[in-house]
Write a protein that holds these residues in place. Structure first.
Motif, PDB file in Angstrom:
ATOM      1  N   UNK A  44       0.828  -1.196   0.000  1.00 18.45           N
ATOM      2  CA  UNK A  44       0.000   0.000   0.000  1.00 18.45           C
ATOM      3  C   UNK A  44       0.866   1.250   0.000  1.00 18.45           C
ATOM      4  N   UNK A  45       0.408   2.283  -0.656  1.00 18.13           N
ATOM      5  CA  UNK A  45       1.170   3.526  -0.729  1.00 18.13           C
ATOM      6  C   UNK A  45       1.332   4.131   0.649  1.00 18.13           C
ATOM      7  N   UNK A  46       2.285   5.034   0.788  1.00 21.63           N
ATOM      8  CA  UNK A  46       2.551   5.701   2.048  1.00 21.63           C
ATOM      9  C   UNK A  46       1.292   6.414   2.535  1.00 21.63           C
ATOM     10  N   UNK A  47       1.153   6.532   3.871  1.00 25.41           N
ATOM     11  CA  UNK A  47      -0.049   7.136   4.451  1.00 25.41           C
ATOM     12  C   UNK A  47      -0.285   8.551   3.946  1.00 25.41           C
ATOM     13  N   UNK A  48       0.805   9.257   3.611  1.00 22.60           N
ATOM     14  CA  UNK A  48       0.664  10.626   3.123  1.00 22.60           C
ATOM     15  C   UNK A  48      -0.013  10.683   1.771  1.00 22.60           C
ATOM     16  N   UNK A  49      -0.007   9.565   1.029  1.00 19.76           N
ATOM     17  CA  UNK A  49      -0.643   9.505  -0.285  1.00 19.76           C
ATOM     18  C   UNK A  49      -2.067   8.978  -0.216  1.00 19.76           C
ATOM     19  N   UNK A  50      -2.516   8.588   0.983  1.00 14.74           N
ATOM     20  CA  UNK A  50      -3.832   8.006   1.160  1.00 14.74           C
ATOM     21  C   UNK A  50      -4.836   9.100   1.521  1.00 14.74           C
ATOM     22  N   UNK A  51      -6.031   9.006   0.952  1.00 10.41           N
ATOM     23  CA  UNK A  51      -7.084   9.961   1.283  1.00 10.41           C
ATOM     24  C   UNK A  51      -7.389   9.869   2.768  1.00 10.41           C
ATOM     25  N   UNK A  52      -7.462  11.020   3.424  1.00 10.40           N
ATOM     26  CA  UNK A  52      -7.658  11.030   4.868  1.00 10.40           C
ATOM     27  C   UNK A  52      -9.080  10.650   5.250  1.00 10.40           C
ATOM     28  N   UNK A  53      -9.162   9.685   6.151  1.00 16.13           N
ATOM     29  CA  UNK A  53     -10.426   9.272   6.766  1.00 16.13           C
ATOM     30  C   UNK A  53     -10.184   9.182   8.266  1.00 16.13           C
ATOM     31  N   UNK A  54     -11.132   8.619   8.972  1.00 19.07           N
ATOM     32  CA  UNK A  54     -10.975   8.471  10.419  1.00 19.07           C
ATOM     33  C   UNK A  54      -9.904   7.462  10.794  1.00 19.07           C
ATOM     34  N   UNK A  55      -9.532   6.560   9.862  1.00 18.09           N
ATOM     35  CA  UNK A  55      -8.549   5.522  10.169  1.00 18.09           C
ATOM     36  C   UNK A  55      -7.454   5.408   9.105  1.00 18.09           C
ATOM     37  N   UNK A  56      -7.320   6.413   8.267  1.00 19.36           N
ATOM     38  CA  UNK A  56      -6.308   6.363   7.210  1.00 19.36           C
ATOM     39  C   UNK A  56      -5.832   7.769   6.882  1.00 19.36           C
ATOM     40  N   UNK A  98      -1.102  15.708  11.824  1.00 20.28           N
ATOM     41  CA  UNK A  98      -0.166  16.177  12.850  1.00 20.28           C
ATOM     42  C   UNK A  98      -0.953  16.636  14.067  1.00 20.28           C
ATOM     43  N   UNK A  99      -0.508  16.210  15.233  1.00 17.08           N
ATOM     44  CA  UNK A  99      -1.184  16.566  16.480  1.00 17.08           C
ATOM     45  C   UNK A  99      -0.194  17.269  17.407  1.00 17.08           C
ATOM     46  N   UNK A 100      -0.569  18.450  17.880  1.00 14.82           N
ATOM     47  CA  UNK A 100       0.240  19.158  18.870  1.00 14.82           C
ATOM     48  C   UNK A 100      -0.095  18.605  20.255  1.00 14.82           C
ATOM     49  N   UNK A 101       0.931  18.313  21.046  1.00 13.68           N
ATOM     50  CA  UNK A 101       0.714  17.666  22.343  1.00 13.68           C
ATOM     51  C   UNK A 101       1.376  18.476  23.455  1.00 13.68           C
ATOM     52  N   UNK A 102       0.603  18.752  24.492  1.00 15.73           N
ATOM     53  CA  UNK A 102       1.149  19.389  25.692  1.00 15.73           C
ATOM     54  C   UNK A 102       2.343  18.565  26.174  1.00 15.73           C
ATOM     55  N   UNK A 143      -2.507  -0.602  14.778  1.00 10.24           N
ATOM     56  CA  UNK A 143      -3.810  -1.193  14.472  1.00 10.24           C
ATOM     57  C   UNK A 143      -4.327  -0.750  13.104  1.00 10.24           C
ATOM     58  N   UNK A 144      -4.068   0.508  12.768  1.00  7.90           N
ATOM     59  CA  UNK A 144      -4.532   1.043  11.482  1.00  7.90           C
ATOM     60  C   UNK A 144      -3.309   1.340  10.618  1.00  7.90           C
ATOM     61  N   UNK A 145      -2.926   0.383   9.794  1.00  8.18           N
ATOM     62  CA  UNK A 145      -1.665   0.427   9.059  1.00  8.18           C
ATOM     63  C   UNK A 145      -1.580   1.587   8.069  1.00  8.18           C
ATOM     64  N   UNK A 146      -2.718   2.095   7.607  1.00  7.68           N
ATOM     65  CA  UNK A 146      -2.710   3.163   6.621  1.00  7.68           C
ATOM     66  C   UNK A 146      -2.814   4.548   7.265  1.00  7.68           C
ATOM     67  N   UNK A 147      -2.609   4.604   8.579  1.00  7.19           N
ATOM     68  CA  UNK A 147      -2.668   5.867   9.312  1.00  7.19           C
ATOM     69  C   UNK A 147      -1.279   6.271   9.797  1.00  7.19           C
ATOM     70  N   UNK A 148      -0.977   7.539   9.689  1.00  9.94           N
ATOM     71  CA  UNK A 148       0.292   8.074  10.175  1.00  9.94           C
ATOM     72  C   UNK A 148       0.011   9.317  11.017  1.00  9.94           C
ATOM     73  N   UNK A 149       0.351   9.228  12.310  1.00 14.45           N
ATOM     74  CA  UNK A 149       0.135  10.331  13.246  1.00 14.45           C
ATOM     75  C   UNK A 149       1.483  10.903  13.661  1.00 14.45           C
TER      76      UNK A 149
END
Length: 311
Positions: free
Chosen positions: A27-39, A43-47, A64-70
């Motif tokens: 599967x293509x890199x997560x950055x190339x995947x259409x964004x959904x709730x699990x793909x 970027x998340x800013x964290x205290x 758990x969600x291989x097509x997601x990159x956080x």
């Protein structure tokens, strides 16, 4: 003729192998995947005071969600709020929610209706040098130092960052707008707070408990040289007047300096941020929080199977 047949044969084999390679391509890199709730990617800013916990959740979420990159970025609370206001980021994890004024600003000025998810509770820990005899501290003594009054027991109060949620929380408790110029100062990280306390017996450090429960490798070496102080709680009986910030005391409210933890989503759409919020507030995320030593918003259920016979 034989040569042509040979060439033709290898050409067919080559096309066959190429077709197999195309079918088995990863599967293509997560950055190339259409964004959904699990793909997709986000970027998340964290205290920075609760970064170790959120990092653990992100690792398991991606597993758990291989097509997601956080991608997590550790920042102070003030920096995060500023970046959100400047539209430099749209998802954040903070040790505070939005007050009515902030909510009105986003609704009316930014035309954004943030989705806020409460997922847990932590505490601020007061740490002292490991060699001091007294392992307790009176919260009012700390607040009085913040108000500019000298205290014989507390020579110095040390914070992790002048813009951190830790400073904001203690300023609110003390009822002050600015920190005093004497006996109180900030460094640049939680590690520096711990290091300073190990080198100065009269110093009291204040950091998020998450860094003591899940210390980084470079912080671990300093932990035997400090002690977590029990804080006076005037609301409990005399026998348990001084309370340490363990999971039980944070959960039942007997420890006096606790904070609720929130994920704030300003995306305005159902993207990966919403999926991560659901995960951290769901069964899996709540188990991770429980295991970390902090307190989940909802304690995970445990199913007990009763058997009539023992094998």
């Amino acid at each position: 003729m034989n040569m042509k047949k040979t060439i033709f044969f290898f050409a067919i084999i080559g096309l066959f192998l190429m077709s197999i390679n195309g079918c088995t391509k990863k599967p293509s890199d997560a950055s190339d995947v259409k964004e959904t709730a699990v793909a997709g990617s986000t970027t998340i800013l964290v205290d920075e005071t609760i970064f170790p916990l959120v990092e653990d959740v992100a690792i398991l979420f991606e597993n758990e969600y291989k097509r997601a990159k956080v991608t997590l970025i550790s920042k102070s609370e003030t920096e995060i709020i500023q970046m959100i206001q400047e539209d430099k980021s749209r998802i954040a994890v903070l040790a505070k929610t939005l007050d009515s004024t902030e909510m009105k600003y986003y609704n009316n000025t930014k035309k954004v209706y943030p989705r806020i998810t409460e997922f847990g509770k932590d505490a601020l820990a007061f740490i002292g040098n490991g060699s001091i005899a007294d392992s307790t501290i009176v919260l009012n003594d700390v607040l009085n130092v913040l108000r500019g009054n000298a205290n014989s027991k507390i020579k110095t109060l040390v914070f992790d960052n002048p813009n951190s949620s830790t400073v904001r929380e203690l300023k609110t408790l003390a009822g002050i707008k600015e920190l005093p110029k004497q006996n109180v100062f900030s460094v640049h990280s939680n590690k520096e707070v711990v290091k300073y306390v190990t080198e100065n017996k009269g110093a009291i450090g204040i950091i998020g408990i998450n860094w003591l429960l899940q210390p980084s490798n470079d912080l671990t070496a300093y932990l035997p040289k400090i002690q977590v102080l029990a804080v006076e709680n005037v609301k409990v009986n005399e026998k348990n007047k001084f309370v340490k910030p363990n999971q039980t005391n944070i959960a039942d409210g007997s420890y006096p300096v606790t904070r609720k933890l929130y994920m704030l989503n300003f995306q305005g759409s159902t993207g990966l941020g919403m999926g991560f919020a659901s995960y951290i507030a769901g069964q899996q995320g709540q188990r991770i929080i429980l295991k970390s030593g902090l307190v989940p918003k909802h304690f995970p259920t445990r199913q007990v199977s009763v058997r009539n016979e023992v094998e």
